[in-house]
Design a protein around this motif. Structure first.
Motif, PDB file in Angstrom:
ATOM      1  N   UNK A   1     -12.935  -1.392  42.367  1.00  0.00           N
ATOM      2  CA  UNK A   1     -13.290   0.122  41.777  1.00  0.00           C
ATOM      3  C   UNK A   1     -11.235   0.835  42.510  1.00  0.00           C
ATOM      4  N   UNK A   2     -10.886   1.190  40.736  1.00  0.00           N
ATOM      5  CA  UNK A   2      -9.437   1.875  40.934  1.00  0.00           C
ATOM      6  C   UNK A   2      -9.403   2.628  40.026  1.00  0.00           C
ATOM      7  N   UNK A   3      -7.838   2.968  39.955  1.00  0.00           N
ATOM      8  CA  UNK A   3      -7.516   3.653  38.668  1.00  0.00           C
ATOM      9  C   UNK A   3      -7.049   3.153  38.433  1.00  0.00           C
ATOM     10  N   UNK A   4      -6.208   3.151  37.223  1.00  0.00           N
ATOM     11  CA  UNK A   4      -4.634   3.524  36.604  1.00  0.00           C
ATOM     12  C   UNK A   4      -4.033   4.323  35.960  1.00  0.00           C
TER      13      UNK A   4
ATOM     14  N   UNK B   1      -7.938  -7.926  54.327  1.00  0.00           N
ATOM     15  CA  UNK B   1      -7.864  -7.902  53.262  1.00  0.00           C
ATOM     16  C   UNK B   1      -8.238  -7.080  53.111  1.00  0.00           C
ATOM     17  N   UNK B   2     -10.118  -6.565  53.718  1.00  0.00           N
ATOM     18  CA  UNK B   2     -10.564  -5.539  52.851  1.00  0.00           C
ATOM     19  C   UNK B   2     -10.035  -4.176  53.114  1.00  0.00           C
ATOM     20  N   UNK B   3      -9.886  -4.027  54.784  1.00  0.00           N
ATOM     21  CA  UNK B   3      -9.008  -2.454  54.501  1.00  0.00           C
ATOM     22  C   UNK B   3      -7.783  -2.750  54.054  1.00  0.00           C
ATOM     23  N   UNK B   4      -7.091  -3.524  53.480  1.00  0.00           N
ATOM     24  CA  UNK B   4      -5.626  -3.128  53.063  1.00  0.00           C
ATOM     25  C   UNK B   4      -6.630  -2.665  51.259  1.00  0.00           C
TER      26      UNK B   4
ATOM     27  N   UNK C   1      -6.010   1.174  47.989  1.00  0.00           N
ATOM     28  CA  UNK C   1      -6.134   1.480  46.515  1.00  0.00           C
ATOM     29  C   UNK C   1      -7.881   1.786  46.067  1.00  0.00           C
ATOM     30  N   UNK C   2      -8.187   2.030  47.044  1.00  0.00           N
ATOM     31  CA  UNK C   2     -10.069   2.496  45.953  1.00  0.00           C
ATOM     32  C   UNK C   2     -11.303   1.593  46.622  1.00  0.00           C
ATOM     33  N   UNK C   3     -12.656   1.925  45.978  1.00  0.00           N
ATOM     34  CA  UNK C   3     -13.658   1.002  46.989  1.00  0.00           C
ATOM     35  C   UNK C   3     -13.280  -0.496  46.747  1.00  0.00           C
ATOM     36  N   UNK C   4     -13.694  -1.211  48.101  1.00  0.00           N
ATOM     37  CA  UNK C   4     -14.397  -2.414  47.890  1.00  0.00           C
ATOM     38  C   UNK C   4     -15.490  -3.015  47.970  1.00  0.00           C
TER      39      UNK C   4
ATOM     40  N   UNK D   1     -13.772 -15.281  49.112  1.00  0.00           N
ATOM     41  CA  UNK D   1     -13.678 -14.524  49.388  1.00  0.00           C
ATOM     42  C   UNK D   1     -14.195 -13.932  47.814  1.00  0.00           C
ATOM     43  N   UNK D   2     -15.854 -13.585  47.556  1.00  0.00           N
ATOM     44  CA  UNK D   2     -15.439 -12.905  46.371  1.00  0.00           C
ATOM     45  C   UNK D   2     -15.427 -10.961  46.246  1.00  0.00           C
TER      46      UNK D   2
END
Length: 118
Positions: free
Chosen positions: A54-57, A15-18, A22-25, A49-50
């Protein structure tokens, strides 16, 4: 449905690369969860997994927290296949405390459907 030998840990990592599209994980925590009393779950304990995203809206920075829970369920008719259940809760850091207990309560209700023998 999956017919590979991927572990719940590996499936969670997918799930992390997906999400990075949208931003940094940041993976904040990953741990086994669950108990053997959950009938039908073959990969119990599952994996939680938590993540911190960090993305933008609308051009503004946005931080989100995401809790992902992965559970595997074997196909009783074809043990080479299994269903992987993925449950996700996403919230702003200021909102997480208000919804986390309800999410945990919901997860405790997840069970395989009873087979109808009629």
């Amino acid at each position: 449905m999956r017919n590979d030998n991927a572990t719940m840990w590996q499936i969670a990592e997918e799930s992390v690369p997906r999400l990075e599209q949208a931003g940094t994980v940041e993976v904040v925590k990953k741990a086994e969860i669950g108990t053997p009393d959950i009938p039908g779950l073959t990969d119990s304990p599952g994996v939680v997994q938590n993540l911190r995203l960090h993305t933008t809206l609308r051009g503004e920075p946005l931080e989100l927290l995401q809790t992902q829970v992965y559970l595997g369920m074997e196909d009783v008719r074809n043990p080479a296949q299994r269903a992987v259940l993925e449950f996700v809760l996403t919230a702003k850091p200021t909102q997480l405390h208000a919804v986390l207990d309800d999410f945990k309560t919901f997860l405790r209700t997840v069970r395989p459907a009873e087979e109808d023998h009629a």
